[in-house]
Design a protein around this motif. Structure first.
Motif, PDB file in Angstrom:
ATOM      1  N   GLN A   1       1.438  -7.577   3.652  1.00 31.61           N
ATOM      2  CA  GLN A   1       0.628  -6.461   3.191  1.00 31.61           C
ATOM      3  C   GLN A   1       1.462  -5.196   3.061  1.00 31.61           C
ATOM      4  OE1 GLN A   1      -2.065  -6.779   6.614  1.00 31.61           O
ATOM      5  NE2 GLN A   1      -1.410  -4.722   7.272  1.00 31.61           N
TER       6      GLN A   1
ATOM      7  N   SER B   1      -2.333  -4.008  -1.476  1.00 33.83           N
ATOM      8  CA  SER B   1      -2.514  -5.431  -1.720  1.00 33.83           C
ATOM      9  C   SER B   1      -2.029  -6.236  -0.529  1.00 33.83           C
ATOM     10  CB  SER B   1      -1.739  -5.853  -2.973  1.00 33.83           C
ATOM     11  OG  SER B   1      -0.356  -5.634  -2.798  1.00 33.83           O
ATOM     12  N   SER B   2      -2.456  -7.496  -0.451  1.00 34.23           N
ATOM     13  CA  SER B   2      -2.010  -8.386   0.615  1.00 34.23           C
ATOM     14  C   SER B   2      -1.994  -9.811   0.087  1.00 34.23           C
ATOM     15  CB  SER B   2      -2.919  -8.262   1.847  1.00 34.23           C
ATOM     16  OG  SER B   2      -4.232  -8.690   1.544  1.00 34.23           O
ATOM     17  N   ASP B   3      -1.319 -10.671   0.829  1.00 31.76           N
ATOM     18  CA  ASP B   3      -1.199 -12.069   0.439  1.00 31.76           C
ATOM     19  C   ASP B   3      -1.014 -12.888   1.708  1.00 31.76           C
ATOM     20  OD1 ASP B   3      -1.001 -14.305  -1.133  1.00 31.76           O
ATOM     21  OD2 ASP B   3       1.006 -13.877  -1.899  1.00 31.76           O
TER      22      ASP B   3
ATOM     23  N   VAL C   1       6.116  -5.430  -4.797  1.00 25.86           N
ATOM     24  CA  VAL C   1       4.964  -4.633  -5.214  1.00 25.86           C
ATOM     25  C   VAL C   1       5.482  -3.305  -5.761  1.00 25.86           C
ATOM     26  CG1 VAL C   1       2.776  -3.589  -4.537  1.00 25.86           C
ATOM     27  CG2 VAL C   1       3.546  -5.711  -3.436  1.00 25.86           C
TER      28      VAL C   1
ATOM     29  N   GLY D   1       1.296  -0.646  -8.039  1.00 25.16           N
ATOM     30  CA  GLY D   1       0.488  -1.740  -7.533  1.00 25.16           C
ATOM     31  C   GLY D   1       0.734  -3.074  -8.190  1.00 25.16           C
TER      32      GLY D   1
ATOM     33  N   VAL E   1       2.262  -6.541  -8.942  1.00 23.39           N
ATOM     34  CA  VAL E   1       2.920  -7.501  -8.058  1.00 23.39           C
ATOM     35  C   VAL E   1       3.762  -8.463  -8.876  1.00 23.39           C
ATOM     36  CG1 VAL E   1       2.590  -9.341  -6.368  1.00 23.39           C
ATOM     37  CG2 VAL E   1       1.075  -7.346  -6.352  1.00 23.39           C
TER      38      VAL E   1
END
Length: 392
Positions: free
Chosen positions: A193, A207-209, A292, A296, A298
């Motif tokens: 994140q 954003s996160s993953d 990123v 924003g 990615v």
């Protein structure tokens, strides 16, 4: 079933997870002792640290402890492997920008500073002789191991604890995450994140993953977490060695997986400094990465998973920072890189930078390698995972 503990050391967050909850307390005690030793040896902010004592050596070779010698070797090797994008001679530049104490003690709005483009002295000026255990730091050069020491400490701790306890271990220091031993079912689930936050909460912004690793390390470097103002200038802690100023980069965070957290961290930090085109550099190294942009957007490199629903078997990780040269290398990659990811969200770790890239030279005590300069992890539940975020 796993057990987890959270606390603070080295001026940052500490997270320890073990696959055997009964061993958590004993592992936590060993980890605390290890980090206290690292702090006393490598801290730039403690006047009584062994690293700070090098400031007054005025270019004389001095004997250092095996622990500091190892930490310096890691930092210098990261510098060589990243073509100087990660350089431990940024200490004076950091101080000039106001980052001269633990980050929690820095004023958010301090006195104005004059920003002057001035390259840092450069890692090649530092000579480390591993045969004699001595280091030579030129007068006026101040070292900062902040870009490598936490990741290196996480690697050492995870390996040490896994061997002592005989179970799987995850150690995260400020998000620099290393794992060792047998992983839990499905691997170690880690949330990548942009924003700092609790391990069990999805960040409200940025954003996160979610990814899964079974060995090695995962690190995220960024320009968003450690920021402060000096007059009209907003500053961050990722220094461009070529200017001595905060890096002007199109990326706000870069996350990388590798066979060690140290390698992952060096690569993610270097990518921020390299700026535009960093994704191509990481691709050439066959490193799974997630970048990123400031707007924003990615970008990911080949091997970065799109899901963790069906993690693959992974490839066992091994240390990349050893005194002996790693014997095998790929004919297409100078550091012996290997394909590292499988479908389904599993990141299989392998070395980013091989020690064979470090060339021996003759030092003050005879022939010895000269190591020539170098921030992760959260999952679904706080007991089984961690969070890698913009370097804390």
């Amino acid at each position: 079933m796993t057990g987890g503990a959270d606390w603070r050391a080295l001026g940052t967050s500490v997270r320890l997870v073990t696959t055997d909850p009964a061993l958590l307390d004993s592992c936590n005690l060993l980890l605390a002792r290890h980090l206290a030793e690292v702090d006393a040896t490598c801290s730039r902010f403690r006047q009584d640290s062994e690293l700070a004592a090098l400031d007054g050596t005025d270019g004389r070779p001095v004997k250092v402890s095996p622990l500091l010698a190892e930490a310096l070797a890691v930092a210098l090797r990261a510098a060589e492997a990243t073509d100087g994008a990660v350089d431990p001679t940024v200490g004076s530049a950091m101080n000039a920008l106001g980052y001269d104490r633990d980050f929690e003690l820095i004023q958010e709005d301090g006195r104005p500073v004059r920003l002057t483009v001035r390259p840092v002295p450069g890692w090649r000026l530092v000579t480390l002789d591993r045969t004699t255990g001595t280091v030579t730091v030129p007068a006026g050069v101040r070292l900062d191991l902040g870009a490598t020491a936490k990741a290196w400490a996480a690697d050492r701790a995870a390996t040490m604890l896994a061997e002592a306890a005989g179970c799987g271990v995850l150690v995260s220091l400020g998000g620099d995450t290393a794992v060792a031993g047998r992983p839990p079912h499905g691997g170690w689930r880690i949330r990548v994140q942009d924003a700092t936050g609790p391990v069990d909460e999805i960040p409200a912004r940025g954003s996160s993953d979610m990814v899964s690793i079974r060995g090695g390390g995962l690190a995220t470097s960024g320009t968003t977490a450690r920021r402060w103002r000096r007059g009209a200038q907003e500053l961050h802690h990722i220094i461009d060695p070529y200017t001595g100023l905060p890096a002007q980069t199109p990326w706000r965070t870069v996350s990388v997986a590798a066979a060690t957290c140290t390698d992952a961290n060096a690569a993610s930090t270097a990518a921020l400094v390299k700026g535009a085109g960093a994704e191509r550099w990481l691709t050439r190294l066959a490193l799974p990465a997630r970048l990123v942009a400031n707007d924003g957007t990615v970008l990911t490199t080949p091997g970065w998973p799109t899901s963790t629903s069906e993690p693959g078997p992974g490839i066992p990780a091994r240390p990349a920072f050893e005194d002996e040269a790693v014997p095998s290398r790929s004919p297409t990659h100078p550091w012996g890189l290997r394909s590292s990811a499988r479908a389904g969200g599993d990141l299989s770790a392998r070395p980013a930078f091989e020690d064979e890239a470090v060339r021996p030279i003759r030092g003050s005590g005879g022939g010895a390698p000269r190591y020539g300069t170098g921030r992760g992890g959260g999952g679904e539940t706080p007991s089984t995972s961690a969070t890698t975020r913009a370097a804390a």
